[in-house]
Design an enzyme around this catalytic site. Structure first.
Site, PDB file in Angstrom:
ATOM      1  N   PHE A 126      -5.487  10.378 -18.757  1.00 45.30           N
ATOM      2  CA  PHE A 126      -5.372  10.608 -17.317  1.00 45.30           C
ATOM      3  C   PHE A 126      -4.744   9.388 -16.665  1.00 45.30           C
ATOM      4  O   PHE A 126      -5.267   8.284 -16.728  1.00 45.30           O
ATOM      5  CB  PHE A 126      -6.751  10.868 -16.700  1.00 45.30           C
ATOM      6  CG  PHE A 126      -6.701  11.107 -15.213  1.00 45.30           C
ATOM      7  CD1 PHE A 126      -6.092  12.238 -14.691  1.00 45.30           C
ATOM      8  CD2 PHE A 126      -7.271  10.203 -14.335  1.00 45.30           C
ATOM      9  CE1 PHE A 126      -6.050  12.466 -13.318  1.00 45.30           C
ATOM     10  CE2 PHE A 126      -7.246  10.419 -12.963  1.00 45.30           C
ATOM     11  CZ  PHE A 126      -6.628  11.556 -12.459  1.00 45.30           C
ATOM     12  N   GLY A 127      -3.595   9.597 -16.020  1.00 45.81           N
ATOM     13  CA  GLY A 127      -2.927   8.547 -15.258  1.00 45.81           C
ATOM     14  C   GLY A 127      -3.159   8.756 -13.783  1.00 45.81           C
ATOM     15  O   GLY A 127      -2.914   9.850 -13.261  1.00 45.81           O
ATOM     16  N   TYR A 128      -3.630   7.720 -13.094  1.00 46.85           N
ATOM     17  CA  TYR A 128      -3.903   7.828 -11.660  1.00 46.85           C
ATOM     18  C   TYR A 128      -3.243   6.702 -10.872  1.00 46.85           C
ATOM     19  O   TYR A 128      -3.348   6.649  -9.655  1.00 46.85           O
ATOM     20  CB  TYR A 128      -5.414   7.846 -11.391  1.00 46.85           C
ATOM     21  CG  TYR A 128      -6.156   6.629 -11.893  1.00 46.85           C
ATOM     22  CD1 TYR A 128      -6.328   5.509 -11.082  1.00 46.85           C
ATOM     23  CD2 TYR A 128      -6.662   6.589 -13.178  1.00 46.85           C
ATOM     24  CE1 TYR A 128      -7.004   4.394 -11.541  1.00 46.85           C
ATOM     25  CE2 TYR A 128      -7.346   5.480 -13.646  1.00 46.85           C
ATOM     26  CZ  TYR A 128      -7.511   4.387 -12.828  1.00 46.85           C
ATOM     27  OH  TYR A 128      -8.169   3.289 -13.295  1.00 46.85           O
ATOM     28  N   GLY A 129      -2.573   5.786 -11.537  1.00 47.29           N
ATOM     29  CA  GLY A 129      -1.854   4.682 -10.902  1.00 47.29           C
ATOM     30  C   GLY A 129      -0.517   4.549 -11.605  1.00 47.29           C
ATOM     31  O   GLY A 129       0.261   5.508 -11.667  1.00 47.29           O
ATOM     32  N   SER A 130      -0.282   3.390 -12.185  1.00 51.27           N
ATOM     33  CA  SER A 130       1.000   3.177 -12.859  1.00 51.27           C
ATOM     34  C   SER A 130       1.190   4.092 -14.066  1.00 51.27           C
ATOM     35  O   SER A 130       2.321   4.317 -14.486  1.00 51.27           O
ATOM     36  CB  SER A 130       1.141   1.714 -13.294  1.00 51.27           C
ATOM     37  OG  SER A 130       0.168   1.378 -14.262  1.00 51.27           O
ATOM     38  N   GLU A 158      -3.661  -2.500 -20.256  1.00 51.38           N
ATOM     39  CA  GLU A 158      -4.800  -2.354 -19.350  1.00 51.38           C
ATOM     40  C   GLU A 158      -5.897  -3.385 -19.652  1.00 51.38           C
ATOM     41  O   GLU A 158      -7.053  -3.191 -19.293  1.00 51.38           O
ATOM     42  CB  GLU A 158      -5.365  -0.932 -19.450  1.00 51.38           C
ATOM     43  CG  GLU A 158      -4.337   0.168 -19.226  1.00 51.38           C
ATOM     44  CD  GLU A 158      -3.724   0.156 -17.835  1.00 51.38           C
ATOM     45  OE1 GLU A 158      -4.436  -0.168 -16.868  1.00 51.38           O
ATOM     46  OE2 GLU A 158      -2.529   0.473 -17.708  1.00 51.38           O
TER      47      GLU A 158
END
Length: 173
Positions: free
Chosen positions: A24-28, A110
């Site tokens: 799940f990507g929610y930013g970069s 990350e």
């Protein structure tokens, strides 16, 4: 923790080549997809809000003067918790032959305070107004990998007044 949040307590999941892994990507991880993916979908994570509360001394800022990047928190701007909080993002299916290499790359990318968690996500076709997840609709993907900078990590900054956060974000590159 609410029912939505308990599932996120599955920490540090491990994977190997051959596993089916969704991220799940929610930013970069929405716009900087620098790894091979087999498929991507617009999805919604319920019970978590995206906030610029994570410090960054390696991508945005330097030691002693961190930048701000997004993380997920369990409250909205009014302090509410639960299923009425949404974060929209993108689920990427990592090609099964590249799982170990991609996750090694993402763990490095990350590294500044983020931990691995698992979560269920809902399809973007289920609108917020229909409250599909709350009414019992099944998630479209289960056990999706999510990187979250929790409040216990060394680089976590937490909330600040919006003008201060905006200035810190604008000045950190």
């Amino acid at each position: 923790f609410s029912d939505v949040q308990v599932h996120m307590l599955k920490t540090n999941p491990q994977f190997k080549n051959g596993d089916q892994v969704w991220l799940f990507g929610y930013g970069s991880l929405i716009w900087k997809v620098d790894f091979p993916v087999a498929e991507s979908r617009a999805v919604c994570l319920r019970g978590w809000a995206r906030r610029f509360w994570q410090g960054s001394t390696d991508h945005r800022g330097v030691p002693g003067n961190p930048g701000r990047v997004v993380t997920l928190v369990q409250t909205d701007e009014n302090g509410n918790t639960g299923k009425d909080i949404y974060t929209w993002g993108t689920a990427h299916r990592i090609h099964h032959q590249h799982v170990e290499d991609v996750l090694a790359h993402l763990d490095h990318r990350e590294k500044g305070g983020y931990s691995r968690f698992l979560a269920d996500v809902h399809s973007s076709s289920h609108s917020i107004e229909s409250n599909s997840a709350e009414s019992g609709a099944e998630p479209c993907l289960k056990d999706v990998l999510v990187y979250v900078g929790t409040s216990t990590n060394e680089e976590y900054l937490g909330p600040s007044p919006l003008p201060e956060m905006a200035l810190q974000i604008a000045q950190s590159v």
